[in-house]
Design an enzyme around this catalytic site. Sequence first.
Site, mmCIF file in Angstrom:
data_model
loop_
_atom_site.group_PDB
_atom_site.id
_atom_site.type_symbol
_atom_site.label_atom_id
_atom_site.label_comp_id
_atom_site.label_asym_id
_atom_site.label_seq_id
_atom_site.Cartn_x
_atom_site.Cartn_y
_atom_site.Cartn_z
ATOM 1 N N ASP A 35 0.805 -1.227 0.000
ATOM 2 C CA ASP A 35 0.000 0.000 0.000
ATOM 3 C C ASP A 35 0.837 1.276 0.000
ATOM 4 O O ASP A 35 0.445 2.295 0.563
ATOM 5 C CB ASP A 35 -0.969 0.020 1.209
ATOM 6 C CG ASP A 35 -1.902 -1.172 1.202
ATOM 7 O OD1 ASP A 35 -2.261 -1.631 0.106
ATOM 8 O OD2 ASP A 35 -2.265 -1.642 2.294
ATOM 9 N N GLU A 36 1.981 1.238 -0.644
ATOM 10 C CA GLU A 36 2.880 2.397 -0.659
ATOM 11 C C GLU A 36 2.500 3.402 -1.739
ATOM 12 O O GLU A 36 3.047 4.512 -1.773
ATOM 13 C CB GLU A 36 4.329 1.945 -0.903
ATOM 14 C CG GLU A 36 4.895 0.983 0.138
ATOM 15 C CD GLU A 36 4.696 -0.473 -0.242
ATOM 16 O OE1 GLU A 36 3.902 -0.731 -1.165
ATOM 17 O OE2 GLU A 36 5.308 -1.345 0.393
ATOM 18 N N LYS A 78 1.936 2.024 -5.167
ATOM 19 C CA LYS A 78 2.465 1.404 -6.403
ATOM 20 C C LYS A 78 1.529 1.637 -7.588
ATOM 21 O O LYS A 78 1.970 1.885 -8.701
ATOM 22 C CB LYS A 78 2.670 -0.111 -6.195
ATOM 23 C CG LYS A 78 3.661 -0.451 -5.101
ATOM 24 C CD LYS A 78 3.738 -1.935 -4.848
ATOM 25 C CE LYS A 78 2.486 -2.517 -4.262
ATOM 26 N NZ LYS A 78 2.171 -2.098 -2.896
ATOM 27 N N GLY A 135 -4.546 -4.165 -3.785
ATOM 28 C CA GLY A 135 -5.537 -3.122 -4.025
ATOM 29 C C GLY A 135 -4.764 -1.881 -4.418
ATOM 30 O O GLY A 135 -4.077 -1.297 -3.591
ATOM 31 N N HIS A 136 -4.793 -1.541 -5.699
ATOM 32 C CA HIS A 136 -3.994 -0.422 -6.202
ATOM 33 C C HIS A 136 -4.914 0.720 -6.604
ATOM 34 O O HIS A 136 -5.726 0.588 -7.512
ATOM 35 C CB HIS A 136 -3.132 -0.886 -7.389
ATOM 36 C CG HIS A 136 -2.080 -1.883 -6.984
ATOM 37 N ND1 HIS A 136 -1.148 -2.392 -7.850
ATOM 38 C CD2 HIS A 136 -1.797 -2.439 -5.777
ATOM 39 C CE1 HIS A 136 -0.358 -3.231 -7.195
ATOM 40 N NE2 HIS A 136 -0.741 -3.276 -5.937
ATOM 41 N N GLN A 161 2.009 -6.053 -3.286
ATOM 42 C CA GLN A 161 2.509 -6.197 -1.909
ATOM 43 C C GLN A 161 3.805 -5.400 -1.712
ATOM 44 O O GLN A 161 3.975 -4.384 -2.358
ATOM 45 C CB GLN A 161 2.710 -7.684 -1.548
ATOM 46 C CG GLN A 161 1.403 -8.470 -1.403
ATOM 47 C CD GLN A 161 0.796 -8.927 -2.716
ATOM 48 O OE1 GLN A 161 1.453 -9.537 -3.526
ATOM 49 N NE2 GLN A 161 -0.481 -8.657 -2.934
HETATM 50 P P1 GDP Z 1 -0.651 0.337 -3.545
HETATM 51 O O1 GDP Z 1 -1.269 -0.932 -3.053
HETATM 52 O O2 GDP Z 1 0.822 0.372 -3.317
HETATM 53 O O3 GDP Z 1 -1.012 0.638 -4.965
HETATM 54 O O4 GDP Z 1 -1.274 1.504 -2.653
HETATM 55 P P2 GDP Z 1 -2.823 1.691 -2.254
HETATM 56 O O5 GDP Z 1 -3.536 2.225 -3.418
HETATM 57 O O6 GDP Z 1 -3.358 0.459 -1.628
HETATM 58 O O7 GDP Z 1 -2.685 2.744 -1.088
HETATM 59 C C1 GDP Z 1 -2.127 3.997 -1.281
HETATM 60 C C2 GDP Z 1 -3.173 5.057 -0.909
HETATM 61 O O8 GDP Z 1 -2.569 6.310 -0.866
HETATM 62 C C3 GDP Z 1 -4.299 5.186 -1.915
HETATM 63 O O9 GDP Z 1 -5.468 5.548 -1.251
HETATM 64 C C4 GDP Z 1 -3.825 6.320 -2.824
HETATM 65 O O10 GDP Z 1 -4.888 6.997 -3.473
HETATM 66 C C5 GDP Z 1 -3.157 7.198 -1.819
HETATM 67 N N1 GDP Z 1 -2.032 8.012 -2.290
HETATM 68 C C6 GDP Z 1 -1.039 7.678 -3.152
HETATM 69 N N2 GDP Z 1 -0.117 8.662 -3.209
HETATM 70 C C7 GDP Z 1 -0.529 9.627 -2.376
HETATM 71 C C8 GDP Z 1 0.016 10.869 -1.944
HETATM 72 O O11 GDP Z 1 1.095 11.288 -2.338
HETATM 73 N N3 GDP Z 1 -0.700 11.571 -1.030
HETATM 74 C C9 GDP Z 1 -1.888 11.152 -0.522
HETATM 75 N N4 GDP Z 1 -2.513 11.901 0.363
HETATM 76 N N5 GDP Z 1 -2.424 9.966 -0.894
HETATM 77 C C10 GDP Z 1 -1.751 9.219 -1.788
HETATM 78 P P1 IMO Z 2 -0.838 -4.144 -2.298
HETATM 79 O O1 IMO Z 2 -0.403 -4.656 -3.630
HETATM 80 C C1 IMO Z 2 -0.947 -4.590 2.007
HETATM 81 C C2 IMO Z 2 -0.993 -8.657 3.571
HETATM 82 C C3 IMO Z 2 -2.245 -9.089 4.316
HETATM 83 C C4 IMO Z 2 -1.631 -10.042 5.296
HETATM 84 C C5 IMO Z 2 -0.541 -10.741 4.491
HETATM 85 C C6 IMO Z 2 -0.968 -12.061 3.874
HETATM 86 O O2 IMO Z 2 -2.122 -3.412 -2.312
HETATM 87 O O3 IMO Z 2 0.253 -3.402 -1.613
HETATM 88 P P2 IMO Z 2 -2.545 -12.710 1.834
HETATM 89 O O4 IMO Z 2 -4.006 -12.432 1.606
HETATM 90 O O5 IMO Z 2 -1.655 -12.189 0.760
HETATM 91 O O6 IMO Z 2 -2.279 -14.149 2.142
HETATM 92 O O7 IMO Z 2 -2.204 -11.896 3.189
HETATM 93 O O8 IMO Z 2 -0.202 -9.841 3.460
HETATM 94 N N1 IMO Z 2 -1.216 -8.150 2.200
HETATM 95 C C7 IMO Z 2 -1.154 -6.867 1.879
HETATM 96 N N2 IMO Z 2 -0.993 -5.768 2.651
HETATM 97 N N3 IMO Z 2 -1.030 -4.464 0.673
HETATM 98 C C8 IMO Z 2 -1.184 -5.553 -0.113
HETATM 99 O O9 IMO Z 2 -1.142 -5.473 -1.462
HETATM 100 C C9 IMO Z 2 -1.285 -6.814 0.487
HETATM 101 N N4 IMO Z 2 -1.450 -8.072 0.008
HETATM 102 C C10 IMO Z 2 -1.393 -8.884 1.084
HETATM 103 O O10 IMO Z 2 -2.871 -8.014 4.932
HETATM 104 O O11 IMO Z 2 -0.986 -9.332 6.328
HETATM 105 MG MG MG Z 3 -2.821 -1.561 -1.835
#
Ligand code: GDP
Ligand code: IMO
Ligand code: MG
Length: 426
Positions: free
Chosen positions: A13-14, A16, A40-41, A222
């Site tokens: 969830d960085e 990506k 979840g991107h 991840q």
């Molecule tokens: P991913 O799994 O690495 O693609 O990241 P996620 O989408 O799960 O989580 C990142 C969250 O941060 C999402 O809600 C994005 O919309 C949000 N996001 C990404 N970059 C920024 C940023 O620079 N600032 C803020 N406030 N939100 C951001």
């Molecule tokens: P993105 O791509 C954050 C975590 C789960 C759990 C562990 C194992 O959005 O960054 P799993 O269902 O894969 O067997 O769960 O990994 N996890 C994530 N946490 N972002 C994800 O994907 C994740 N995919 C799995 O919460 O701790």
């Molecule tokens: Mg995510």
Amino acid sequence: MKTLVIVGSQWGDEGKGKVTDFLAQKADVVVRSQGGNNAGHTILFNGQKFALRSIPSGIFNPRIKNIMANGMVIHPKQMLEELHGLEERGITKYQLFISNRAHIVLPYHEALDGAFEQFKKDKKIGTTKRGIGPAYADKANRIGIRIADFIEPCVFKEVLKQTLEIKNMELKMLGLEQFDFDCIYNEYLEYASEIKKYVCDTSLLLEEEINKESKILFEGAQGVMLCLDHGTYPYVTSSSPTGASVPVNSGIAPRYIQDVLGICKAYTTRVGEGPFPTEIDGDIATYIREKGHEYGTVTKRPRRVGYLDCVVLNHARRVAGINHMALMLFDVLSGIENLKICYAYELDGKIIHSVPASEYEYSRVKPIYLEMPGWQEDISNVRSFEDLPVNAQNYLKKIEELTHIKISLFSVGPDRNQTIVLEELL
Ligand code: GDP
Ligand code: IMO
Ligand code: MG
């Protein structure tokens, strides 16, 4: 030819998805090579927000070839729901290719995922319950079902019959409800016939693209700390999101991996169980969680929040081959008086600079912090490094110094436009 691998450098969830979508504007191909709908991107542009789970983040651009490669585990039903959801929102001109060597996730995988979690009680992993672990386990155990077999009705019938016999024995032993062959077969046969048109040997397609000198983005899911090998085992996912995993998971030669862009938040989050040395509670954690909307994209669980951990980032640099970094959610830190960055741990009275392998040790380390003054200004409209408040500039520079990685872009909001490139990568 240019390849760039996008790797989560923390616990997922960085951002990506955001970075992939942003860089995809210059790419020809976007590849997801591992994981499944546990990801979840989130992507935001033109006032529209999308949450992708297994479909690559280049899907919005009709010019881009989007590949779901052999290292993925694909839930056919959910993947089609995701695709239909996109189509309903006007994303109809896309190019999608699914590897005939990818594995599928079936309902018994989800049932087993939930059951294992329940049995583990207070040792549960906190999985997304999407059946990811059981599907990869079947792959390793050679009782998985590959897309190539799934899309041939008579082959699917045979392999499903055999596999279901084994899985039903397993379910019975665990005291769980068994699955009816006809129900799964009839339902999934329909998904197979719809998916068939996307299926090909994506390794051959990638070779063609490499020969055409295309720009190829590999979108990791991840993060390194969730890596099956290099993460906080057993609190990890069941695949490896590192740069090194890309060749095997997509069917290309290792020599084609050129650059690896690590994605990191300006702080740290984790969803699910397991050690998290810089985790914090209280006002600052709540401030970050609310300002950064730190709730899971897939499961909506509140994310655990903590200070930035450079021991983790250095671990990620080493094991994932990261040579550039994207600093995300930088705007979220505005308004915090004092910021802390962890640069080492203390373990049983000793200072260490690496991530211990054992959970027993890692759960006991104490973070050692350096403190830096924060900034009060809203930076969400900043569009250059020079426009950042000095304390924010110093924070960014300190991360570069502590990780030995150049920050090539930073992000000050979720929108595509809120991305500041410091060094062109593609
Ligand atoms: P991913 O799994 O690495 O693609 O990241 P996620 O989408 O799960 O989580 C990142 C969250 O941060 C999402 O809600 C994005 O919309 C949000 N996001 C990404 N970059 C920024 C940023 O620079 N600032 C803020 N406030 N939100 C951001
Ligand atoms: P993105 O791509 C954050 C975590 C789960 C759990 C562990 C194992 O959005 O960054 P799993 O269902 O894969 O067997 O769960 O990994 N996890 C994530 N946490 N972002 C994800 O994907 C994740 N995919 C799995 O919460 O701790
Ligand atoms: Mg995510």
